[in-house]
Design an enzyme around this catalytic site. Structure first.
Site, PDB file in Angstrom:
ATOM      1  N   GLU A 117       5.164 -42.145 -44.458  1.00  0.00           N
ATOM      2  CA  GLU A 117       5.677 -42.328 -43.108  1.00  0.00           C
ATOM      3  C   GLU A 117       6.024 -40.984 -42.445  1.00  0.00           C
ATOM      4  OE1 GLU A 117       8.926 -45.103 -43.520  1.00  0.00           O
ATOM      5  OE2 GLU A 117       7.553 -46.814 -43.570  1.00  0.00           O
ATOM      6  N   GLU A 265       3.576 -51.376 -47.515  1.00  0.00           N
ATOM      7  CA  GLU A 265       4.907 -51.871 -47.854  1.00  0.00           C
ATOM      8  C   GLU A 265       5.237 -53.069 -46.984  1.00  0.00           C
ATOM      9  OE1 GLU A 265       7.968 -48.890 -47.585  1.00  0.00           O
ATOM     10  OE2 GLU A 265       6.727 -47.337 -48.534  1.00  0.00           O
TER      11      GLU A 265
END
Length: 487
Positions: A117, A265
């Site tokens: 991220e 995720e």
């Protein structure tokens, strides 16, 4: 239930296996992590054939060798700058972390996650200029090593890299975030060139957590009473599919609407917030797994199976709680590999349980609790500071508002904090004193709602207990604890 019935239930759970394309994230930010061999056996016992790592740990890789479990390796964000500016560093990383384990009977490496991220808004652009060069250098290093045709580099991105405009908030209007649209377009073009998938992390829980007005039912898949989002004749009844298809639209807008997508995720925490509880997690996973098993895809990509990695495998008591106290409670298993709730990984909707970890060794059945003989004067002078110290160096997040241990009296709060520290310190004698405010006990102080843990015994924990957990962990729970300190 008889032993035979339990054995048959576990056998059926294993035989069914996990739904196609299902993997899990294996994080290790714990004071007492499960031994890697125990974790790999846990994966195999539950039919989980894919795993995503956050670091290339030698013990984990050794345990995965020969297991046949497809593995996504990871390069942490703090390495991106070096790898971006030095192709030699990328080649060295591939040599040490990929080629070293890439042999018959070794680790089945499928992907390399370059960063995690890195475009998250909270990073304030720290990795925007280095992520693509790092991605390019790693994929080129994989190619040079002769494995680039079967091992692909990608970048797991948070879903905040794309959105729909406020004037037209529907999935089909999805575009990459305006401040990073150029770099995102370049990243997508490189992924397409190298035939790598786009990896995205989608968290319906966070939609609920960050917005008190977000409709609860829209976070789940059963469409109980969710008001649909209508988009060109399509009715979206859950945020996961709406989010996924917003990404599909954003990819199409830069000319790659058919790019493969991995959900790196997705999950639901079970503690640390009033919306983070096992009943919600069970509801979320039941709907997700049924949806995956149906291979119905999403409205923008119908009749396609999705590659999804659940987040996460086990609870991690040393994760940063800056995003929220729930960060330490994402596991579908407890810290010790015990299942939290009924869950059918096959997506068939059976009322079954996961297979627990085997061969887990625990510390002695000893807890640390408030000394019943402590004087009122000492309690008044010392207790607040001692709880502060304990919760700064151990996990007290279950004491926070809306969490499983919230609502105990002052004695219970103090005992929980002292025991959390005592267990984090592997039950060292000096860890249960707190200037005579605490005493070891063999009587379990747990309540019906609040479990006082006994930590697992690991060689890593015995060698050195890791301290220095960020003080913000204490700050998030101490207010609610100290409000109860009236005697």
């Amino acid at each position: 239930m008889t032993r035979l019935a339990v054995a048959l239930m576990l056998l059926l759970a294993t035989a069914a296996g996990a739904v196609e394309g299902l993997g899990v994230n294996w994080g290790t930010q714990a004071s007492h992590p499960l031994p890697p061999k125990v974790v790999v056996q846990l994966l195999r016992d539950n039919g989980i054939k894919k795993v995503k790592l956050f670091e290339t740990n030698l013990d984990a890789m050794s345990a995965l060798a020969g297991s046949g479990i497809e593995t996504m390796l990871a390069i942490p964000n703090n390495m991106l700058h070096d790898i971006a500016r030095d192709s030699g560093a990328a080649k060295d990383w591939v040599k040490r972390n990929v080629k070293r384990f890439d042999f018959d009977g070794g680790v089945v490496i499928k992907y390399v996650a370059v960063g995690n991220e890195p475009f998250l808004g909270a990073y304030n652009g720290s990795f925007i200029k280095v992520t693509l060069p790092a991605l390019e250098n790693i994929q080129n290093a994989l190619n040079d090593a002769g494995v680039g045709d079967r091992i692909k580099a990608t970048v797991p991105l948070n879903a905040d890299v794309y959105n729909s405009p406020a004037k037209n908030p529907v999935p089909s209007a999805g575009r990459f975030r305006s401040d990073i649209s150029g770099v995102m377009t370049d990243n997508v073009k490189f992924l397409a060139k190298s035939k790598a998938p786009f990896a995205v992390n989608i968290y319906p829980f966070l939609s609920l957590y960050l917005n008190d007005n977000f409709p609860l039912d829209f976070a789940f898949f059963d469409g109980a009473s969710a008001t649909p989002v209508h988009d060109n004749g399509v009715a979206y009844t859950n945020v996961f599919e709406a989010n996924f298809d917003t990404l599909v639209a954003a990819l199409a807008a830069v000319g790659h609407g058919d790019m493969p997508i991995i959900v790196g995720e997705v999950g639901w925490p079970t503690d640390g917030d009033r919306r983070a509880k096992s009943s919600h997690a069970q509801r979320f996973y039941d709907g997700l797994l049924k949806r995956l098993a149906s291979n119905r895809g999403t409205p923008a990509r119908p009749s396609q199976h999705l590659d999804v990695y659940l987040f996460g495998l086990v609870d991690e008591d040393q994760k940063s709680v800056q995003p929220g106290s729930f960060e330490r409670h994402w596991g579908i298993f407890r810290y010790d590999g015990q299942p939290k709730f009924a869950m059918d990984l096959s997506g068939q909707g059976r009322n079954t349980t996961l297979v627990p970890a085997k061969g887990v060794q625990y510390l002695s059945r000893t807890w640390c609790a408030l000394n019943p003989k402590a004087s009122r004067n000492d309690l008044g002078k010392l207790l607040g500071a001692k709880i502060d110290y304990a919760c700064t160096n151990a996990d007290c997040t279950p004491l926070g508002y809306g969490s499983t241990c919230n609502g105990m009296d002052a004695k219970g709060n103090a005992s929980y904090a002292f025991n959390a520290y005592y267990q984090a310190q592997s039950q060292k004698d000096e860890a249960c004193d707190f200037q005579c405010l605490a005493l070891p006990t063999e009587t379990d102080p747990s309540t019906a709602a609040c479990n006082f843990t006994i930590q697992i015994a690991t060689s890593a924990a015995a060698a050195a207990v890791r301290l220095g957990v960020a003080s913000v962990a204490a700050a998030l729970v101490l207010t609610s604890v100290q409000l109860s300190l009236s005697w």
